[in-house]
Design a protein around this motif. Structure first.
Motif, short mmCIF file in Angstrom:
data_model
loop_
_atom_site.label_atom_id
_atom_site.label_comp_id
_atom_site.label_asym_id
_atom_site.label_seq_id
_atom_site.Cartn_x
_atom_site.Cartn_y
_atom_site.Cartn_z
N LEU A 290 0.84 -1.20 0.00
CA LEU A 290 0.00 0.00 0.00
C LEU A 290 0.88 1.25 0.00
N GLU A 291 1.84 1.27 0.90
CA GLU A 291 2.71 2.44 1.02
C GLU A 291 3.50 2.67 -0.25
N GLU A 292 3.98 1.57 -0.81
CA GLU A 292 4.72 1.67 -2.08
C GLU A 292 3.82 2.28 -3.16
N ASN A 293 2.60 1.77 -3.26
CA ASN A 293 1.70 2.23 -4.32
C ASN A 293 1.36 3.72 -4.18
N LEU A 294 1.21 4.18 -2.94
CA LEU A 294 0.87 5.59 -2.74
C LEU A 294 1.99 6.51 -3.24
N GLY A 295 3.20 5.99 -3.22
CA GLY A 295 4.35 6.77 -3.68
C GLY A 295 4.27 7.10 -5.17
N ALA A 296 3.41 6.40 -5.90
CA ALA A 296 3.29 6.63 -7.35
C ALA A 296 2.87 8.06 -7.66
N ALA A 297 2.09 8.65 -6.77
CA ALA A 297 1.57 10.00 -7.03
C ALA A 297 2.68 11.05 -6.96
N GLU A 298 3.84 10.67 -6.45
CA GLU A 298 4.96 11.61 -6.33
C GLU A 298 5.85 11.63 -7.57
N ILE A 299 5.65 10.64 -8.42
CA ILE A 299 6.58 10.46 -9.55
C ILE A 299 6.18 11.33 -10.74
N VAL A 300 7.18 12.04 -11.26
CA VAL A 300 6.93 12.85 -12.46
C VAL A 300 7.68 12.20 -13.62
N LEU A 301 6.94 11.81 -14.64
CA LEU A 301 7.55 11.16 -15.81
C LEU A 301 7.77 12.19 -16.92
N THR A 302 8.91 12.12 -17.55
CA THR A 302 9.22 13.07 -18.63
C THR A 302 8.54 12.58 -19.92
N PRO A 303 8.37 13.47 -20.90
CA PRO A 303 7.81 13.03 -22.19
C PRO A 303 8.62 11.89 -22.80
N ASN A 304 9.94 11.91 -22.64
CA ASN A 304 10.77 10.82 -23.18
C ASN A 304 10.46 9.50 -22.50
N GLU A 305 10.32 9.54 -21.19
CA GLU A 305 10.02 8.31 -20.44
C GLU A 305 8.64 7.78 -20.84
N LEU A 306 7.69 8.70 -20.99
CA LEU A 306 6.34 8.27 -21.40
C LEU A 306 6.37 7.64 -22.79
N ALA A 307 7.18 8.23 -23.67
CA ALA A 307 7.28 7.68 -25.05
C ALA A 307 7.92 6.30 -25.03
N GLU A 308 8.94 6.15 -24.18
CA GLU A 308 9.61 4.84 -24.07
C GLU A 308 8.62 3.77 -23.60
N ILE A 309 7.82 4.14 -22.60
CA ILE A 309 6.85 3.18 -22.05
C ILE A 309 5.80 2.85 -23.11
N ASP A 310 5.39 3.89 -23.83
CA ASP A 310 4.38 3.71 -24.88
C ASP A 310 4.88 2.73 -25.95
N LYS A 311 6.16 2.81 -26.24
CA LYS A 311 6.74 1.91 -27.24
C LYS A 311 6.72 0.45 -26.75
N LEU A 312 6.99 0.29 -25.47
CA LEU A 312 7.00 -1.07 -24.90
C LEU A 312 5.60 -1.66 -24.81
N PHE A 313 4.64 -0.80 -24.43
CA PHE A 313 3.26 -1.26 -24.26
C PHE A 313 2.33 -0.39 -25.10
N PRO A 314 2.32 -0.62 -26.43
CA PRO A 314 1.45 0.19 -27.28
C PRO A 314 -0.02 -0.08 -26.98
N ARG A 315 -0.85 0.77 -27.52
CA ARG A 315 -2.29 0.68 -27.24
C ARG A 315 -2.87 -0.69 -27.56
N GLN A 316 -2.43 -1.28 -28.63
CA GLN A 316 -2.98 -2.57 -29.07
C GLN A 316 -1.91 -3.65 -29.07
N GLY A 317 -2.29 -4.82 -28.65
CA GLY A 317 -1.51 -6.01 -28.95
C GLY A 317 -0.27 -6.27 -28.12
N ALA A 318 -0.05 -5.52 -27.03
CA ALA A 318 1.16 -5.77 -26.24
C ALA A 318 1.08 -7.12 -25.54
#
Ligand SMILES: NC(=O)c1ccc[n+]([C@@H]2O[C@H](COP(=O)([O-])OP(=O)(O)OC[C@H]3O[C@@H](n4cnc5c(N)ncnc54)[C@H](OP(=O)(O)O)[C@@H]3O)[C@@H](O)[C@H]2O)c1
Length: 334
Positions: A290-318
């Protein structure tokens, strides 16, 4: 618990104030042992203490989960935004042969039973758990509006509803939130449901935000699943699919490592970055998680990081495998 300021988000036109990371109560079949019940109550109370106010449950599994939650919330009920759901009749002793029930005459019956089990006078956000294809949504929501008028519920939500249903329901009464499965491997609703919520200013609540533990790195292979684990019924967790899916996590692990956060935090932070109206409700029986999960709200992802994640898990078919066995029956997203 790490000291941080709880962050809040505002759902729907009503601006229902909820913690950016909610708490999805684990679902139990049958009664818990005394020790398990104590563990459950401790986690709920530990969530509420620092300000997690968005607590999610449902009336399924014989109503046991609501009764248990009522015990956990004794004395602190007014500090939470309590949600529950009705209409998903699978496994309910009162199902009378129906899989879903959105009949207007059933709505107040279900609500009164939930209020009794939850030991409260009102539910803050009451969801139709599954849309009943035999009942016009206007009729179901119309019956829910009467509950609002009677003060039994404060806001209306829909779960796993499709875009047309969302628009029609919202024309009857403002819908505060739509709750559907959403995570890195379940992004299908970005195509239609999520745009429908955005256009109407409806909040989006993501369940299975951690992919039932997958995105917390808790499941690398089917040997981690007990013989009666319900996830065995989900095609994504079939042994051959799970092994393939687990390989996708390695890269995500690397991103989390570089960011100095855990896989679970990264996965939840990704959801929080999709829209200010998105709120995940991860479930856990463990205070450390629980405590670990609450820490997610503190994390700021950069556009590059978001793009990297998007590439790994695209909208379809991952992911390999459908999310539910009955996915193809057309019951979801109607
Ligand atoms: N609207 C709907 O139709 C619908 C359908 C299903 C579920 N839901 C709701 O969604 C909510 C959450 O569902 P869920 O709990 O089944 O799925 P989830 O949040 O995706 O995953 C929970 C699983 O992840 C593990 N976990 C959580 N945090 C972890 C961490 N930091 N590290 C390692 N493991 C972690 C938990 O194990 P531990 O206990 O060991 O932490 C648990 O097995 C519930 O409130 C439920 O009611 C709604």
């Amino acid at each position: 618990m790490a000291i941080f300021q709880m962050r809040y988000r505002y759902l729907g036109k009503q601006k229902l104030k909820v913690s950016a990371v909610g708490y999805g109560c684990p679902t139990f079949q049958g009664k818990l042992s005394g020790a398990d019940e104590k563990e459950y109550i401790d986690v709920v109370r530990r969530a509420v203490a620092p300000g997690v106010n968005f607590i999610d449950t449902a009336d399924h599994n014989n109503g046991n989960n609501e009764e248990l939650l009522a015990r956990a919330l004794k004395g602190i009920r007014s500090s939470v935004v309590l949600t529950s759901k009705f209409g998903n009749m699978r496994g309910q002793p009162w199902a009378e042969g129906r899989d879903v029930d959105g009949r207007p005459e059933y709505v107040p019956v279900a609500c009164d039973a939930s209020l009794r089990r939850l030991q409260t006078d009102y539910i803050d956000l009451y969801y139709l758990h599954r849309v009943d294809p035999r009942v016009p949504i206007e009729d179901t929501v119309g019956a829910m509006v009467r509950l609002v008028e009677q003060g039994k519920i404060r806001a209306i939500g829909l779960s796993e509803a499709g875009p047309g249903t969302i628009r029609r329901a919202n024309a009857v009464h403002p819908i505060t939130a739509v709750q559907s499965e959403y995570s890195l491997w379940t992004r299908d609703y970005e195509a239609d449901t999520i745009p429908a919520t955005r256009e109407s200013g409806i909040g989006f609540v993501s369940y299975y935000a951690l992919g039932r533990g997958f995105f917390a790195g808790a499941l690398r292979g089917s040997s981690n699943l007990g013989p009666n684990d319900g996830r065995r019924k989900s095609p994504r967790f079939y042994p051959e699919n799970l092994e393939r899916n687990a390989r996708l996590l390695n890269e995500l692990h690397n991103i989390a490592g570089a960011k100095g956060c855990t896989l679970a935090q990264l996965s939840l932070a990704w959801i929080l970055h999709q829209d200010e109206n998105f709120v995940p409700i991860p479930g856990t029986r463990k205070i450390a998680h629980l405590e670990e999960n609450l820490g997610a709200a503190e994390i700021v992802l950069t556009p590059n990081e978001l793009a990297e994640i998007d590439k790994l898990f695209p909208r379809q078919g991952a992911a390999a495998g459908a999310r539910y066995e009955y996915d193809r029956s057309g019951e979801l997203n109607i």
